[in-house]
Design a protein around this motif. Sequence first.
Motif, PDB file in Angstrom:
ATOM      1  N   GLY A 242       0.968 -10.054  -1.538  1.00  0.00           N
ATOM      2  CA  GLY A 242      -0.162  -9.213  -2.330  1.00  0.00           C
ATOM      3  C   GLY A 242      -0.017  -8.046  -0.785  1.00  0.00           C
ATOM      4  N   ALA A 243       0.546  -7.859   0.443  1.00  0.00           N
ATOM      5  CA  ALA A 243       0.464  -6.760   0.847  1.00  0.00           C
ATOM      6  C   ALA A 243       0.193  -5.244   0.967  1.00  0.00           C
ATOM      7  CB  ALA A 243       2.064  -6.510   1.923  1.00  0.00           C
ATOM      8  N   VAL A 261      13.902  -1.129   4.316  1.00  0.00           N
ATOM      9  CA  VAL A 261      12.975  -1.020   3.391  1.00  0.00           C
ATOM     10  C   VAL A 261      11.731  -0.428   2.852  1.00  0.00           C
ATOM     11  CG1 VAL A 261      10.379  -2.191   3.315  1.00  0.00           C
ATOM     12  CG2 VAL A 261      12.122  -2.967   5.113  1.00  0.00           C
ATOM     13  N   LYS A 262      12.087   0.488   3.202  1.00  0.00           N
ATOM     14  CA  LYS A 262      11.542   2.085   2.128  1.00  0.00           C
ATOM     15  C   LYS A 262      12.004   2.088   0.730  1.00  0.00           C
ATOM     16  CE  LYS A 262       8.480   5.209   1.413  1.00  0.00           C
ATOM     17  NZ  LYS A 262       7.287   4.491   1.596  1.00  0.00           N
ATOM     18  N   ASP A 263      13.348   1.903   0.779  1.00  0.00           N
ATOM     19  CA  ASP A 263      14.284   1.738  -0.191  1.00  0.00           C
ATOM     20  C   ASP A 263      14.140   0.546  -1.130  1.00  0.00           C
ATOM     21  OD1 ASP A 263      15.820   4.735   0.772  1.00  0.00           O
ATOM     22  OD2 ASP A 263      17.046   3.598   1.004  1.00  0.00           O
ATOM     23  N   ARG A 264      13.382  -0.002  -0.691  1.00  0.00           N
ATOM     24  CA  ARG A 264      13.762  -1.279  -1.868  1.00  0.00           C
ATOM     25  C   ARG A 264      12.205  -1.718  -2.314  1.00  0.00           C
ATOM     26  NH1 ARG A 264      17.718  -5.361  -1.644  1.00  0.00           N
ATOM     27  NH2 ARG A 264      20.031  -5.209  -0.279  1.00  0.00           N
ATOM     28  N   LEU A 267       5.527   0.102  -1.272  1.00  0.00           N
ATOM     29  CA  LEU A 267       4.493  -0.059  -0.501  1.00  0.00           C
ATOM     30  C   LEU A 267       4.155   0.858   0.405  1.00  0.00           C
ATOM     31  CD1 LEU A 267       4.035  -3.679  -0.166  1.00  0.00           C
ATOM     32  CD2 LEU A 267       2.748  -2.100  -1.634  1.00  0.00           C
ATOM     33  N   PRO A 268       3.202   2.252   1.265  1.00  0.00           N
ATOM     34  CA  PRO A 268       3.097   2.879   2.209  1.00  0.00           C
ATOM     35  C   PRO A 268       3.916   1.528   3.004  1.00  0.00           C
ATOM     36  CG  PRO A 268       1.320   2.915   1.363  1.00  0.00           C
ATOM     37  CD  PRO A 268       2.540   1.693   0.711  1.00  0.00           C
ATOM     38  N   LEU A 269       4.840   2.687   4.306  1.00  0.00           N
ATOM     39  CA  LEU A 269       5.702   2.663   5.249  1.00  0.00           C
ATOM     40  C   LEU A 269       4.355   2.846   6.317  1.00  0.00           C
ATOM     41  CD1 LEU A 269       8.252  -0.106   6.170  1.00  0.00           C
ATOM     42  CD2 LEU A 269       9.527   1.980   6.323  1.00  0.00           C
ATOM     43  N   ALA A 308       8.936   6.452   7.280  1.00  0.00           N
ATOM     44  CA  ALA A 308       7.901   5.888   7.577  1.00  0.00           C
ATOM     45  C   ALA A 308       6.993   6.756   7.276  1.00  0.00           C
ATOM     46  CB  ALA A 308       7.491   6.073   8.776  1.00  0.00           C
ATOM     47  N   ASP A 309       5.794   6.017   6.984  1.00  0.00           N
ATOM     48  CA  ASP A 309       5.233   7.850   5.852  1.00  0.00           C
ATOM     49  C   ASP A 309       3.735   7.260   6.900  1.00  0.00           C
ATOM     50  OD1 ASP A 309       4.866   7.072   2.906  1.00  0.00           O
ATOM     51  OD2 ASP A 309       5.860   5.281   3.052  1.00  0.00           O
ATOM     52  N   LEU A 310       3.551   7.026   7.968  1.00  0.00           N
ATOM     53  CA  LEU A 310       2.583   6.118   9.234  1.00  0.00           C
ATOM     54  C   LEU A 310       3.174   6.003  10.497  1.00  0.00           C
ATOM     55  CD1 LEU A 310      -0.282   4.637   6.731  1.00  0.00           C
ATOM     56  CD2 LEU A 310       0.008   6.675   7.868  1.00  0.00           C
ATOM     57  N   ILE A 311       2.846   5.925  11.392  1.00  0.00           N
ATOM     58  CA  ILE A 311       3.293   5.643  12.373  1.00  0.00           C
ATOM     59  C   ILE A 311       2.228   5.242  13.766  1.00  0.00           C
ATOM     60  CG2 ILE A 311       5.178   6.309  14.740  1.00  0.00           C
ATOM     61  CD1 ILE A 311       6.142   8.792  12.741  1.00  0.00           C
TER      62      ILE A 311
END
Length: 326
Positions: A242-243, A261-264, A267-269, A308-311
């Motif tokens: 549920g993340a 992780v982003k490709d798979r 969700l926002p990364l 990354a969507d956020l840093i």
Amino acid sequence: MKELEFKRHRRLRSTDNMRALVRETHLLKDDLIFPIFVLEENDVKNEVPSMPGVYQVSLNYLTEEMNELVNLGIKSVIVFGVPQEKDEAGSEAYNEEGIVQRAIRQIKEEVPSLTVIADTCLCQYTDHGHCGVVRNGDIANDESLELITKTAITQAQAGADIIAPSNMMDGFVAAIRQGLDEAGYSQIPVMSYAVKYASAFYGPFRDAAHSTPQFGDRKAYQMDPANRLEAIREAESDVEEGADFLIVKPSLAYLDIMREVKDRFRLPLVAYNVSGEYAMIKAAAQNGWVDEKAIVLEKLTAMKRAGADLIITYFAKDAAKWLSES
């Protein structure tokens, strides 16, 4: 003589405007999350020796710090607490009047436009410095989940917009999600430290948060830096549990992991640009060895390019100023 045939890629690099026109990756102020360390002592603003420009602040300086972020165009902050009292169970972490809970309430009351993310862990609050309950020299996973969930609930009660568990216990997202839902906080998202390596890049953070383990290390629950497939398993578990966001920490040495992780997972990364990555550049810049602005913006852009969507970054204030200039 027959004219050579080849591609002329330089046509799209000829001027500043041309390069901007075809730029694929953009770094924005909206991408930046600033970490803040809040002290229980009063009237204190301490610069962290290993992190020039980063401060531990008491509550009476907190609003001033938050207003500076708003004025710079930064919209999100992640709050870490530095308590005066520690014990074996980290009880100040889930104290409704704990330092993080008080800081969250103050920010939401006085600077309501900010999105407040609560770091949810026990390491700053335990007298042994580990992220869970210690039993016979080991970290008791399931017993620790109960305390981490209590911590998340008190942080949500205080007004946190997002809960960010960083402890790396098995099942921590499932436990927190269930706890928040049952407590009436089903609307609060979980930003999971899904992929967190046992990294040498964390040293300065432990100076700032006073969270150095008093014995052993965290390799039994944080990940081996050599492992790639393990990162995918960890992220997949958190998605299933549920993340709402996934964090990769550290970021600069793990851009390959971030991309995968982003490709798979859709969700926002979130990239965590950690303290050691910050300290190295600050030290080199102070010695005149690198162009700080150029190198920071390049590496933050690389994190965006990697997915990354956020840093989360200690450079957020500097980056916001530089982005305004450009």
